[in-house]
Design a protein around this motif. Sequence first.
Motif, PDB file in Angstrom:
ATOM      1  N   VAL A  30      -5.653  -6.315  -4.054  1.00  0.00           N
ATOM      2  CA  VAL A  30      -5.385  -5.719  -2.731  1.00  0.00           C
ATOM      3  C   VAL A  30      -3.997  -6.120  -2.245  1.00  0.00           C
ATOM      4  O   VAL A  30      -3.257  -5.299  -1.682  1.00  0.00           O
ATOM      5  N   ILE A  31      -3.632  -7.380  -2.456  1.00  0.00           N
ATOM      6  CA  ILE A  31      -2.298  -7.839  -2.036  1.00  0.00           C
ATOM      7  C   ILE A  31      -1.209  -7.083  -2.795  1.00  0.00           C
ATOM      8  O   ILE A  31      -0.215  -6.627  -2.203  1.00  0.00           O
ATOM      9  N   LEU A  32      -1.381  -6.937  -4.112  1.00  0.00           N
ATOM     10  CA  LEU A  32      -0.396  -6.207  -4.908  1.00  0.00           C
ATOM     11  C   LEU A  32      -0.335  -4.734  -4.494  1.00  0.00           C
ATOM     12  O   LEU A  32       0.753  -4.135  -4.472  1.00  0.00           O
ATOM     13  N   LEU A  33      -1.479  -4.173  -4.160  1.00  0.00           N
ATOM     14  CA  LEU A  33      -1.508  -2.786  -3.708  1.00  0.00           C
ATOM     15  C   LEU A  33      -0.769  -2.641  -2.376  1.00  0.00           C
ATOM     16  O   LEU A  33      -0.016  -1.674  -2.172  1.00  0.00           O
ATOM     17  N   ALA A  34      -0.977  -3.616  -1.482  1.00  0.00           N
ATOM     18  CA  ALA A  34      -0.278  -3.586  -0.194  1.00  0.00           C
ATOM     19  C   ALA A  34       1.237  -3.703  -0.383  1.00  0.00           C
ATOM     20  O   ALA A  34       2.020  -3.023   0.299  1.00  0.00           O
ATOM     21  N   CYS A  35       1.658  -4.544  -1.335  1.00  0.00           N
ATOM     22  CA  CYS A  35       3.095  -4.676  -1.624  1.00  0.00           C
ATOM     23  C   CYS A  35       3.663  -3.364  -2.151  1.00  0.00           C
ATOM     24  O   CYS A  35       4.794  -2.976  -1.813  1.00  0.00           O
TER      25      CYS A  35
END
Length: 216
Positions: A30-35
């Motif tokens: 999720v963090i990588l997707l948000a980035c």
Amino acid sequence: MADTPPRAGQDVEVRLRPSFQGSGQVIGVVILLACSVLFVVGGLADPASPGGVVFLVLGGTGIVAFGAVLLVLLGHLLGRRPLLVLEDGGVRVPARWPMPRSRDRVLPWHEVASVCAWTQGVMTGRGVSHQLAFLPVADSSHAAHTSGAEILRVKTQGMPGVAVLRWNVATLPGWTVKADDVIREVRKRTDVPFEDRRVGLPKKRRVVRKAPPKDA
């Protein structure tokens, strides 16, 4: 939830318990997707510039890639599809989500030549895992895919059957049915040769009870 030994006569479905590790993987994706989304937002600020194009390409690629990974992880966590099924007809390895269950692999019991529990990795290092291999008979169509099974072939040397990675499963610590219970169930359902070649298992504590004192 405590492990429940399988009851006689029923199919044994082995699933993976929800864990902090699995949740952590979802959070990381999720963090990588948000980035990736932020990359796209940054690229849209000046889409005609070289930097804007790079940001849009990187962000768009990340959204597609990490979005697909997130979908698969959520499918595993929420779908609770079995990893292994022992049934009357044989050994079933369910297709990984989102593939349909029609893609399940089934090895009939009468085409199992032997079964071997073994350990992958070096005990002095990291990444040691215990495995359970079902070796199909040599003349079975299930024994055709032997590529990549060099390690398995070495670990099961001397046992009847053919080493095939398709019929090897990792016995994970988070299994809803303990690995030893699965092995016991396998041995109930087939009388083919079985060898336990696992190493590094914790030794069971031996409880010694003192005899009650004799009456004087």
